[in-house]
Motif scaffolding. Structure first.
Motif, PDB file in Angstrom:
ATOM      1  N   VAL A  72      34.541 -52.720 -52.628  1.00 61.38           N
ATOM      2  CA  VAL A  72      35.639 -52.782 -51.663  1.00 61.38           C
ATOM      3  C   VAL A  72      35.193 -52.206 -50.322  1.00 61.38           C
ATOM      4  O   VAL A  72      34.535 -51.163 -50.268  1.00 61.38           O
ATOM      5  N   HIS A  73      35.582 -52.890 -49.252  1.00 61.31           N
ATOM      6  CA  HIS A  73      35.261 -52.447 -47.892  1.00 61.31           C
ATOM      7  C   HIS A  73      36.512 -51.987 -47.166  1.00 61.31           C
ATOM      8  O   HIS A  73      37.620 -52.472 -47.436  1.00 61.31           O
ATOM      9  N   THR A  74      36.320 -51.065 -46.237  1.00 63.16           N
ATOM     10  CA  THR A  74      37.404 -50.590 -45.390  1.00 63.16           C
ATOM     11  C   THR A  74      37.025 -50.839 -43.930  1.00 63.16           C
ATOM     12  O   THR A  74      35.974 -51.428 -43.645  1.00 63.16           O
ATOM     13  N   SER A  75      37.826 -50.346 -43.026  1.00 61.99           N
ATOM     14  CA  SER A  75      37.535 -50.521 -41.605  1.00 61.99           C
ATOM     15  C   SER A  75      36.310 -49.727 -41.151  1.00 61.99           C
ATOM     16  O   SER A  75      35.875 -49.870 -40.006  1.00 61.99           O
ATOM     17  N   TYR A  76      35.745 -48.916 -42.032  1.00 59.11           N
ATOM     18  CA  TYR A  76      34.478 -48.267 -41.708  1.00 59.11           C
ATOM     19  C   TYR A  76      33.318 -49.268 -41.743  1.00 59.11           C
ATOM     20  O   TYR A  76      32.247 -48.987 -41.212  1.00 59.11           O
ATOM     21  N   SER A  77      33.522 -50.413 -42.382  1.00 57.06           N
ATOM     22  CA  SER A  77      32.582 -51.524 -42.290  1.00 57.06           C
ATOM     23  C   SER A  77      32.899 -52.308 -41.025  1.00 57.06           C
ATOM     24  O   SER A  77      34.069 -52.471 -40.670  1.00 57.06           O
ATOM     25  N   GLN A  78      31.860 -52.830 -40.376  1.00 54.31           N
ATOM     26  CA  GLN A  78      32.074 -53.577 -39.135  1.00 54.31           C
ATOM     27  C   GLN A  78      33.011 -54.752 -39.328  1.00 54.31           C
ATOM     28  O   GLN A  78      33.782 -55.102 -38.422  1.00 54.31           O
ATOM     29  N   ASP A  79      32.968 -55.358 -40.513  1.00 48.95           N
ATOM     30  CA  ASP A  79      33.805 -56.523 -40.779  1.00 48.95           C
ATOM     31  C   ASP A  79      35.017 -56.199 -41.652  1.00 48.95           C
ATOM     32  O   ASP A  79      35.701 -57.097 -42.126  1.00 48.95           O
ATOM     33  N   GLY A  80      35.301 -54.914 -41.855  1.00 48.98           N
ATOM     34  CA  GLY A  80      36.457 -54.521 -42.647  1.00 48.98           C
ATOM     35  C   GLY A  80      37.726 -54.540 -41.823  1.00 48.98           C
ATOM     36  O   GLY A  80      37.731 -54.145 -40.652  1.00 48.98           O
ATOM     37  N   LEU A  81      38.826 -54.993 -42.424  1.00 49.00           N
ATOM     38  CA  LEU A  81      40.080 -55.181 -41.689  1.00 49.00           C
ATOM     39  C   LEU A  81      41.139 -54.127 -41.987  1.00 49.00           C
ATOM     40  O   LEU A  81      42.115 -54.024 -41.242  1.00 49.00           O
ATOM     41  N   SER A  82      40.969 -53.365 -43.062  1.00 48.00           N
ATOM     42  CA  SER A  82      42.025 -52.446 -43.487  1.00 48.00           C
ATOM     43  C   SER A  82      41.538 -51.006 -43.515  1.00 48.00           C
ATOM     44  O   SER A  82      40.378 -50.735 -43.819  1.00 48.00           O
ATOM     45  N   SER A  83      42.442 -50.097 -43.228  1.00 53.02           N
ATOM     46  CA  SER A  83      42.102 -48.679 -43.237  1.00 53.02           C
ATOM     47  C   SER A  83      41.880 -48.187 -44.665  1.00 53.02           C
ATOM     48  O   SER A  83      42.292 -48.838 -45.637  1.00 53.02           O
ATOM     49  N   ASP A 120      34.867 -57.620 -53.494  1.00 54.00           N
ATOM     50  CA  ASP A 120      34.231 -57.693 -52.164  1.00 54.00           C
ATOM     51  C   ASP A 120      35.314 -57.792 -51.099  1.00 54.00           C
ATOM     52  O   ASP A 120      35.151 -58.459 -50.072  1.00 54.00           O
ATOM     53  N   ALA A 121      36.444 -57.126 -51.369  1.00 57.42           N
ATOM     54  CA  ALA A 121      37.589 -57.201 -50.465  1.00 57.42           C
ATOM     55  C   ALA A 121      37.251 -56.584 -49.114  1.00 57.42           C
ATOM     56  O   ALA A 121      36.700 -55.490 -49.043  1.00 57.42           O
ATOM     57  N   HIS A 122      37.614 -57.307 -48.054  1.00 60.54           N
ATOM     58  CA  HIS A 122      37.492 -56.791 -46.699  1.00 60.54           C
ATOM     59  C   HIS A 122      38.872 -56.560 -46.076  1.00 60.54           C
ATOM     60  O   HIS A 122      38.971 -56.237 -44.905  1.00 60.54           O
ATOM     61  N   GLN A 123      39.913 -56.769 -46.889  1.00 67.10           N
ATOM     62  CA  GLN A 123      41.268 -56.448 -46.474  1.00 67.10           C
ATOM     63  C   GLN A 123      42.038 -55.997 -47.702  1.00 67.10           C
ATOM     64  O   GLN A 123      41.752 -56.418 -48.831  1.00 67.10           O
ATOM     65  N   ALA A 124      43.005 -55.138 -47.486  1.00 71.49           N
ATOM     66  CA  ALA A 124      43.666 -54.459 -48.586  1.00 71.49           C
ATOM     67  C   ALA A 124      44.341 -55.410 -49.571  1.00 71.49           C
ATOM     68  O   ALA A 124      44.382 -55.145 -50.773  1.00 71.49           O
ATOM     69  N   SER A 125      44.864 -56.520 -49.071  1.00 70.79           N
ATOM     70  CA  SER A 125      45.607 -57.433 -49.942  1.00 70.79           C
ATOM     71  C   SER A 125      44.754 -58.049 -51.043  1.00 70.79           C
ATOM     72  O   SER A 125      45.287 -58.566 -52.023  1.00 70.79           O
ATOM     73  N   LEU A 126      43.434 -57.990 -50.903  1.00 67.92           N
ATOM     74  CA  LEU A 126      42.554 -58.602 -51.902  1.00 67.92           C
ATOM     75  C   LEU A 126      41.945 -57.583 -52.871  1.00 67.92           C
ATOM     76  O   LEU A 126      41.198 -57.955 -53.776  1.00 67.92           O
ATOM     77  N   VAL A 127      42.267 -56.318 -52.686  1.00 66.45           N
ATOM     78  CA  VAL A 127      41.763 -55.298 -53.610  1.00 66.45           C
ATOM     79  C   VAL A 127      42.315 -55.581 -55.008  1.00 66.45           C
ATOM     80  O   VAL A 127      43.502 -55.832 -55.187  1.00 66.45           O
ATOM     81  N   GLY A 128      41.433 -55.585 -55.987  1.00 67.87           N
ATOM     82  CA  GLY A 128      41.845 -55.846 -57.361  1.00 67.87           C
ATOM     83  C   GLY A 128      41.766 -57.292 -57.778  1.00 67.87           C
ATOM     84  O   GLY A 128      42.123 -57.627 -58.907  1.00 67.87           O
ATOM     85  N   SER A 129      41.254 -58.172 -56.906  1.00 65.66           N
ATOM     86  CA  SER A 129      41.144 -59.588 -57.283  1.00 65.66           C
ATOM     87  C   SER A 129      39.947 -59.848 -58.190  1.00 65.66           C
ATOM     88  O   SER A 129      39.819 -60.947 -58.733  1.00 65.66           O
ATOM     89  N   ALA A 130      39.081 -58.885 -58.348  1.00 65.63           N
ATOM     90  CA  ALA A 130      38.017 -58.955 -59.363  1.00 65.63           C
ATOM     91  C   ALA A 130      37.894 -57.571 -59.969  1.00 65.63           C
ATOM     92  O   ALA A 130      37.555 -56.607 -59.283  1.00 65.63           O
ATOM     93  N   ILE A 131      38.179 -57.469 -61.241  1.00 62.34           N
ATOM     94  CA  ILE A 131      38.285 -56.167 -61.903  1.00 62.34           C
ATOM     95  C   ILE A 131      37.220 -56.027 -62.982  1.00 62.34           C
ATOM     96  O   ILE A 131      36.989 -56.949 -63.766  1.00 62.34           O
ATOM     97  N   THR A 132      36.584 -54.872 -63.018  1.00 66.10           N
ATOM     98  CA  THR A 132      35.680 -54.523 -64.103  1.00 66.10           C
ATOM     99  C   THR A 132      36.420 -53.609 -65.062  1.00 66.10           C
ATOM    100  O   THR A 132      36.954 -52.570 -64.659  1.00 66.10           O
ATOM    101  N   LEU A 133      36.479 -54.001 -66.314  1.00 64.09           N
ATOM    102  CA  LEU A 133      37.073 -53.175 -67.362  1.00 64.09           C
ATOM    103  C   LEU A 133      35.964 -52.297 -67.935  1.00 64.09           C
ATOM    104  O   LEU A 133      34.911 -52.803 -68.333  1.00 64.09           O
TER     105      LEU A 133
END
Length: 223
Positions: free
Chosen positions: A8-19, A158-171
């Motif tokens: 997961v990426h946050t706005s600390y990545s150059q291409d991250g959109l969410s805090s 590989d989410a670059h925005q918060a709405s996509l966090v959890g779209s691929a989950i490792t159990l």
């Protein structure tokens, strides 16, 4: 089994959109037990997440990490809070990651346009499902090669925005601690639960990333 999004990426990545705050709230809302913050070439987002998670998303486990740009492609290192220099060779990067006690995951392997690389010697696991692989070819290649090598497989949004966090989950079969989770990944105590990133969102993310890169180049040339 614990539910984790390990990429997961946050706005600390150059291409991250969410805090970081938005990402943590999204992870909790998605019912995750934990999330790995893996910003490009910096652990600053992960450190920030560790500092605020108990206030923003109580009970959520943050795995600090970084997605390192090597000369041959990207590597994710989990369990570290110190930056690893970019542009080193793959083996130099792996050596430094091991020195720091990191767990090495190969993200989007074999997808050269997205800085994927063949699974190198010394990796602890491979990302066999990345939700941004729209056609799925590289996921299938990664899964086959990881099995051939006897390497544990994980998934990441590989989410670059918060709405996509959890779209691929490792159990993960582990206790809810960073050390236990990372050790279970190395031991292959994992399975995956996934969905694809919607095409229109993926296209928007790609366009936004290119705009930021072009802006950075323009600013640099005009200094």
């Amino acid at each position: 089994m614990l539910r984790f999004d390990l990429h997961v990426h946050t706005s600390y990545s150059q291409d991250g959109l969410s805090s970081v705050e938005e990402v943590l709230k999204a992870a909790a809302a998605a019912g995750l037990d934990g999330v790995a913050i893996t910003d490009h070439d910096t652990t600053a987002g992960a450190i920030h997440a560790l500092e605020i998670v108990d206030r923003i998303a109580p009970g959520l486990l943050v795995i600090p990490g970084i997605e390192v740009s090597t000369r041959s492609g990207h590597l994710i290192v989990l369990g570290v809070t110190r930056d690893i220099p970019a542009r080193m060779s793959v083996q130099e990067t792996i050596k430094e990651a091991k020195r720091l006690g990191g767990t090495i995951v190969v993200p989007h392997p074999y997808n050269r346009p997205r800085h994927g690389m063949p699974i190198p010697e010394g990796a602890d696991a491979a990302e066999v499902y990345n939700s941004r692989h729209i056609l799925g070819l590289h996921n299938r290649i990664a899964l086959r090669r990881a099995r051939d090598l006897g390497l544990p497989g994980v998934a990441g949004s590989d989410a670059h925005q918060a709405s996509l966090v959890g779209s691929a989950i490792t159990l993960i079969k582990a206790d809810k601690t960073v050390n236990s989770v990372l050790e279970s990944i190395k031991q292959g105590k994992t399975s995956i639960d996934v969905e694809k990133t919607p095409l229109h969102i993926y296209a928007f993310q790609m366009a936004n990333g290119w705009m930021k890169k072009l802006k950075a180049i323009f600013i640099h040339k005009n200094k």
